[in-house]
Design a protein around this motif. Structure first.
Motif, mmCIF file in Angstrom:
data_model
loop_
_atom_site.group_PDB
_atom_site.id
_atom_site.type_symbol
_atom_site.label_atom_id
_atom_site.label_comp_id
_atom_site.label_asym_id
_atom_site.label_seq_id
_atom_site.Cartn_x
_atom_site.Cartn_y
_atom_site.Cartn_z
ATOM 1 N N TRP A 177 0.821 -1.221 0.000
ATOM 2 C CA TRP A 177 0.000 0.000 0.000
ATOM 3 C C TRP A 177 0.851 1.265 0.000
ATOM 4 N N TYR A 178 2.001 1.222 0.666
ATOM 5 C CA TYR A 178 2.838 2.424 0.808
ATOM 6 C C TYR A 178 3.426 2.876 -0.528
ATOM 7 N N ARG A 179 3.387 2.015 -1.545
ATOM 8 C CA ARG A 179 3.906 2.379 -2.867
ATOM 9 C C ARG A 179 2.859 3.072 -3.721
ATOM 10 N N HIS A 180 1.658 3.188 -3.218
ATOM 11 C CA HIS A 180 0.560 3.758 -4.008
ATOM 12 C C HIS A 180 0.038 5.011 -3.302
ATOM 13 N N ARG A 181 0.141 6.135 -3.996
ATOM 14 C CA ARG A 181 -0.173 7.416 -3.383
ATOM 15 C C ARG A 181 -1.619 7.484 -2.900
ATOM 16 N N GLU A 182 -2.577 6.939 -3.668
ATOM 17 C CA GLU A 182 -3.975 7.025 -3.253
ATOM 18 C C GLU A 182 -4.229 6.251 -1.958
ATOM 19 N N ALA A 183 -3.498 5.128 -1.804
ATOM 20 C CA ALA A 183 -3.637 4.341 -0.571
ATOM 21 C C ALA A 183 -3.029 5.084 0.613
ATOM 22 N N VAL A 184 -1.892 5.729 0.399
ATOM 23 C CA VAL A 184 -1.249 6.489 1.477
ATOM 24 C C VAL A 184 -2.164 7.623 1.943
ATOM 25 N N ILE A 185 -2.756 8.334 1.007
ATOM 26 C CA ILE A 185 -3.630 9.456 1.355
ATOM 27 C C ILE A 185 -4.863 8.960 2.110
ATOM 28 N N TRP A 208 -16.011 6.203 13.195
ATOM 29 C CA TRP A 208 -14.744 5.898 12.537
ATOM 30 C C TRP A 208 -14.811 4.528 11.862
ATOM 31 N N HIS A 209 -15.352 3.539 12.534
ATOM 32 C CA HIS A 209 -15.403 2.194 11.948
ATOM 33 C C HIS A 209 -16.354 2.140 10.759
ATOM 34 N N GLU A 210 -17.435 2.922 10.817
ATOM 35 C CA GLU A 210 -18.335 2.970 9.660
ATOM 36 C C GLU A 210 -17.605 3.528 8.442
ATOM 37 N N ARG A 211 -16.892 4.625 8.621
ATOM 38 C CA ARG A 211 -16.181 5.245 7.505
ATOM 39 C C ARG A 211 -14.960 4.439 7.102
ATOM 40 N N ALA A 212 -14.303 3.817 8.079
ATOM 41 C CA ALA A 212 -13.101 3.040 7.779
ATOM 42 C C ALA A 212 -13.415 1.849 6.878
ATOM 43 N N ASP A 213 -14.576 1.245 7.084
ATOM 44 C CA ASP A 213 -14.941 0.103 6.250
ATOM 45 C C ASP A 213 -15.082 0.518 4.791
ATOM 46 N N ARG A 214 -15.681 1.685 4.550
ATOM 47 C CA ARG A 214 -15.818 2.173 3.172
ATOM 48 C C ARG A 214 -14.455 2.556 2.596
ATOM 49 N N ALA A 215 -13.610 3.173 3.421
ATOM 50 C CA ALA A 215 -12.279 3.546 2.946
ATOM 51 C C ALA A 215 -11.457 2.308 2.599
ATOM 52 N N LYS A 216 -11.585 1.277 3.394
ATOM 53 C CA LYS A 216 -10.862 0.024 3.130
ATOM 54 C C LYS A 216 -11.254 -0.547 1.767
#
Length: 274
Positions: A170-178, A204-212
């Motif tokens: 993930w750290y190699r991909h800018r969109e994932a880092v952001i 936070w967990h509600e939004r984190a699931d969508r971000a994941k």
């Protein structure tokens, strides 16, 4: 109920009546001889009138005081409310000020400097290892790596399917880092400062699931094959590379046409004296 002026006037009249009574009583004490002869000589008419006035004024004052009782109760309640507000404000002032986190801006233009970015990388990677990997199990190879299906990784021996994971690259991909940056900063703020509440943790967990899910979708090639570099990282002109403007010459023409169809700015007026 009479106004404050009426009440003050009654009190003043009552004081005058009391003064008359006191003067008459004093006169009784200053006279010599028998009391009967003194009383016979004394004109008790003004004294009786003063006593009658006292009785009337006392009755009126009692009515005034009774009428003021509801107001006094309201004033007492208001005083308690003001006291509570003051105590609440003092308690808030005594609490430590909420520490505001500066959002990590990964842009090379106007973003974090070298020192700030180094600190952000250290925090983000440490959080990914300790929290996303160990606590949540969100990062790593597919959990059912030997259960390859046509739609991705499913279940082993028809058991329950395992939720997909964020690739460890993930750290190699800018969109994932952001995306992971704001998750990290918000998680730290909720779980390590007084800002955190159960409701905010749930949000936070509600939004984190969508971000994941967004990160996994963006890194879908890496989920299937291991890390795959985006071709435009080494060749910005490669087909399919992100492109803000497709043709700079057409852009210039388009912007020029837009500006020509707008009115000129109004002439500056005189500067007002202050």
């Amino acid at each position: 109920m009479a106004g404050d002026g009426g009440l003050a006037s009654q009190v003043f009249i009552l004081a005058k009546d009391l003064a008359k009574v006191e003067e008459a009583v004093k006169g009784l004490g200053e006279r010599d001889g028998k009391v009967q002869s003194v009383l016979a000589e004394l004109d008790l008419g003004p004294l009786q009138l003063a006593v009658d006035h006292l009785e009337e004024r006392t009755t009126g004052l009692q009515a005034e005081v009774q009428a003021l009782a509801p107001i006094r109760a309201g004033l007492d309640a208001l005083a308690k409310t003001v006291k509570q507000i003051r105590e609440d404000l003092e308690a808030q002032a005594a609490e430590p000020a909420e520490e505001k986190l500066a959002v990590w801006n990964w842009s090379f233009q106007g973003g974090m400097n070298r020192e700030e970015a180094g600190e952000a990388w250290e925090i983000l990677v440490g959080w990914a290892r300790s929290t996303l990997q160990v606590q949540y199990g969100w990062i790593g190879p597919p959990a059912d790596i030997f259960a390859r299906t046509g739609q991705g990784y499913g279940s082993v021996n028809n058991g329950p399917s395992t939720p997909p994971r964020i690739p460890a690259c993930w750290y190699r991909h800018r969109e994932a880092v952001i995306e992971l940056s704001w998750l990290c900063q918000e998680w730290i703020k909720i779980y390590t400062t007084s800002y955190g509440t159960p409701t905010r943790a749930g949000d936070w967990h509600e939004r984190a699931d969508r971000a994941k899910r967004r990160v996994i979708a963006a890194l879908s090639k890496c989920v299937e094959k291991g890390h795959v570099d985006d071709p435009w990282q080494t060749d910005p002109k490669s087909p399919g590379a992100p492109q803000a403007i497709d043709d700079d010459e057409v852009l210039s023409t388009w912007v020029g046409w837009d500006l020509q169809n707008r009115p000129n700015a109004p002439a500056p007026g005189p500067v007002a004296d202050h």
